[in-house]
Structures are given as structure tokens and as C-alpha cells.
Design an enzyme around this catalytic site. Sequence first.
Site, PDB file in Angstrom:
ATOM      1  N   ASN A 209     -37.890  16.770  73.500  1.00 32.52           N
ATOM      2  CA  ASN A 209     -38.787  16.723  74.662  1.00 32.52           C
ATOM      3  C   ASN A 209     -40.175  16.362  74.162  1.00 32.52           C
ATOM      4  OD1 ASN A 209     -36.616  17.765  76.002  1.00 32.52           O
ATOM      5  ND2 ASN A 209     -37.543  19.743  76.475  1.00 32.52           N
TER       6      ASN A 209
ATOM      7  N   GLU B  14     -36.396  15.295  77.745  1.00 32.01           N
ATOM      8  CA  GLU B  14     -37.503  15.376  78.715  1.00 32.01           C
ATOM      9  C   GLU B  14     -38.601  14.423  78.293  1.00 32.01           C
ATOM     10  OE1 GLU B  14     -39.333  19.203  79.379  1.00 32.01           O
ATOM     11  OE2 GLU B  14     -37.383  20.187  79.523  1.00 32.01           O
TER      12      GLU B  14
ATOM     13  N   TYR C 205     -44.171  14.545  75.303  1.00 29.19           N
ATOM     14  CA  TYR C 205     -45.038  14.115  76.401  1.00 29.19           C
ATOM     15  C   TYR C 205     -46.315  13.424  75.938  1.00 29.19           C
ATOM     16  CZ  TYR C 205     -42.121  16.960  79.446  1.00 29.19           C
ATOM     17  OH  TYR C 205     -41.062  17.462  80.157  1.00 29.19           O
TER      18      TYR C 205
ATOM     19  N   GLU D  40     -36.454  24.106  73.952  1.00 34.17           N
ATOM     20  CA  GLU D  40     -37.786  24.275  73.373  1.00 34.17           C
ATOM     21  C   GLU D  40     -38.106  25.672  72.862  1.00 34.17           C
ATOM     22  OE1 GLU D  40     -40.646  23.089  76.298  1.00 34.17           O
ATOM     23  OE2 GLU D  40     -40.034  21.002  76.296  1.00 34.17           O
TER      24      GLU D  40
ATOM     25  N   HIS E 210     -32.988  28.062  79.446  1.00 40.38           N
ATOM     26  CA  HIS E 210     -34.284  27.432  79.684  1.00 40.38           C
ATOM     27  C   HIS E 210     -35.248  28.544  80.157  1.00 40.38           C
ATOM     28  CE1 HIS E 210     -36.315  23.367  80.654  1.00 40.38           C
ATOM     29  NE2 HIS E 210     -37.254  24.292  80.823  1.00 40.38           N
TER      30      HIS E 210
ATOM     31  N   ARG F 109     -29.505  16.676  83.843  1.00 40.43           N
ATOM     32  CA  ARG F 109     -29.642  17.850  82.978  1.00 40.43           C
ATOM     33  C   ARG F 109     -30.198  19.006  83.795  1.00 40.43           C
ATOM     34  NH1 ARG F 109     -34.410  19.299  79.028  1.00 40.43           N
ATOM     35  NH2 ARG F 109     -33.529  21.259  78.342  1.00 40.43           N
TER      36      ARG F 109
END
Length: 449
Positions: free
Chosen positions: A292, A353, A294, A166, A121, A77
Site C-alpha cells: 500500500n 492500495e 500513497y 499494514e 484490517h 479487496r
Amino acid sequence: MSAPYLPSDFLWGAATSAYQIEGAHNADGKTDSVWDTFTRRRRKIRNRENGNIACDHYNRMPEDVALMQRLGLQAYRFSLAWTRILPHNTSALNAKGIDFYNRLIDRLLAAGIRPFMTLYHWDLPQYLEDQGGWTNRDIVGRFEEFVSVSAKAFGDRVKDFIVFNEPMIFLSLGYLLGIHAPGRRGFKSFFSSSHHVLLAQAAGAAVLRSEVAGAQVGTTISATAAYAATNTIPDRAAARRFDTFYNTFYLEPVLTGKYPTEHFPVLKKIERHIRPGDMEKIRYDFDFWGLNTYTRKRVKHSRFIPYIRWRELKNPVGAKETAMRWEIYPEGIYDLLKKYATYESIKKIYITENGAAFHDQLVAGRVADTYRIEYLKEYTAQVLRAKAEGVPVAGYFAWSLFDNFEWAEGYHARFGLIYVDYLTQRRYIKDSGYWYRDFIKSVWQQKAV
Ligand code: IFM
């Protein structure tokens, strides 16, 4: 935990973005994006660093694709730098910029790696920012033009597209709080930009679908699993507001044609930017949603914090955390996948991600990042757990392929499977990269049986 179930119909990849790795910020006709100009401003970026050179991927792309091949990646990606393709405030294309992405795509395909192209992005052309950027509704047409040019240039070979990366992060940090490019602040710029991004997203997606035969069109949101600090009604309501803001604000209008404002009245401010017919235009039936994620947050009600009325608790004592101070909480990715699977109109999800930053040390040519291996093992196991329970998750992209420019944090924290020595630009596959390679290989071996 027992050995993970490894489905064969699943893609394993890694992700990057243009400004974070390409460098060559003014090469071959490229002009400034908002990140080029923002990083020149004082006190915005740790150590006054910037993406001028970054990983020099623009010049080292063949070597980098060879590294991806060594890792056995099935998909990669990456994002397009808008100002390499349309460098000026006109429709004039930059052949050299297009050529770079053509060469990248051709190499990926020759290496058997499926390209996933992100259209946006965060690196908006500065010439558009000078006209108001995302706060100016005219940007919708400009974005459509960029998408159309890209679809025509690359759509014969690229079939997987991610329209935005995002929205919540670039809009809240860049248009509400002023700590990312372009450094705007305030509700007006935040809400107007948010609405225009969603209009542009659906318009761009429609262009891709009409111009690229066999396109799989998706878009990516950021998500952070939110848990109430206690089971009290105020804390549960605070966690719900957090969840609305961070996890569904840019999703629900696309699925339902309505902003999720009922439990969070501040968000109603967006309504003044809506024109008749807009909410129908924002709806779009994406082929997939990118996620995405985390970490997680524990959220507590606070009457002292205006508008949002929540505060985030510190990480629990003894909790493992990354160099970003993000708590390592693998169940969070599972909980999010289960949550998004409850939306009937979400057909497919990719984790676009997931990964962890640490202060890695290169010792005698090796990075022994066992902590990252542990992170990846635990998070991928939770993804596969969700898949085994029927969540339509179809792939996982590690963030990131390389160490790279982490926006306002500069080069301080390293997220890569591949270590980059920024002085020499030499690359070193970290132990986590080798682990990922073996992990992917084990899936293929299972497939072959
Ligand atoms: O580096 C970023 C990326 O650009 C967007 N998602 C989060 C990553 C880590 O902060």
C-alpha cells in the site's frame, strides 16, 4: 508520457475495509471492536465521527456489488469484521455475520469479480483488547482460531487472502503513539504487539494454506518511498532508518528470520519479546506481498528528535498534494516496486492500495475529479513501467471503492471512485470511476485483439 503498456495478465480492482464502510456496528449479533470503543472516546476523531453507519454497506451490499460491476472491476479487496463472526469471548460463531460475507462473496463471483479477503484490517474485538490485545501473546492462538473459522466458512469460494493490513500503521498509531485504536502508547506495547502480530501472521497464513485448497496467501505492508534530503552521510543514514522503520521492519523478519536492527538500534528493543524458536516461526514463504503506498517522504537527520533522529521535510514548494497533505509523487511507487523486487524471495506483488483523497464536490449529480484521474493515470503508469522492467507486480487495487471513514480523520477526506452522500447514502460514480472503468476496458480490448 507515451500510452501505457497494458499487460493482459494483470488484475485491476478496488479495495475497502470492514470498519470503514460496513456500518451496522451492532446489527445481527455483532459486538464492539476496538474502533467502536475508541470512536466513543473524546477528542480522538475529527468531529467525533465514527463508523456506526459509514457507507451502510452492510445493508446496501447488493447495490454496491452492482456498482463494482458497472466499473468493470476484475477484483475486489475487502476485510472481515472479526466481531461479526466471533462476537464473544468464546468459540461460538455468529451465523448472521458469516451469512453476510457469504452473500457478498456469492454476488462477487456471480458478477465475475475475484474476491480478495483481508483477515485483519485493524478492528480487533474489544473482548480481546480487554485481555491485552496484541500485547498479550495468547492472541496468536485466538487469531489462528478466527482464521481457521473464516477459511472453513469461505475457503470453498475465496482463494486470495491477505492476512494483515499494514502492521506498521496500526501498530505505530495504535500501540506506540495512541492516536488510533486502541490508543495505547509506548515502546513496550509497540514492540510486544509487533512481535505477536508477526507470529500471528505466519500462524494464520499456515492455517489458510492447510485449510483452503488452491489458496494464494499474501499479506500487506504499508510503504513510503524515502529519499535523503541531501547527499550527506547523516541524511542518507536518516533516510535509511526511516526506510527500515516504515518499509522493511515487518518484511525482513518474515523473509530472513531476523529483525533489521543493525542500522537502527532502537529497534533492538523488540528482542526482549522474542522467545526461543520465535524467529523461525515468523518466517513464511508468502505467495504474494501486498503493497500500500500513497506518497513519499524526504528525510533529514535531526539530533533533536529522540530515538529516530530524523525529521521529515515539508512538501516542496509548488508540489501537488492531496487533501491528506500527502505529496503526489508518482515515481515513488516505481522506486518502491524496484526496491522490493530486489528481494529474491518475493515472488509476486500486488499494489493492494493506492489512491488520493480530495475534498470532492458533488454538483448536479456529478463529481468532476480530474485531479484524481491525473493521480491514477500517473501512478498506474509507474506501476506498469516497473512491470515492463520485470518487477513481478500482478495487480492494482485503487483505494478506495467508496468515500469512507478515514479513521482519526473521520469523513473529512474522500478517497473514493464513488462519491457517497452520507445524508442520503446515495452513491455517485465520480469521473475518476468512469475513467477507471474505461481504462480497465481498454486492457480487455487489447486482450481480445
Ligand atoms: O484508509 C486507509 C486504509 O484503511 C489503510 N491504508 C491507508 C488508507 C488511507 O489512509
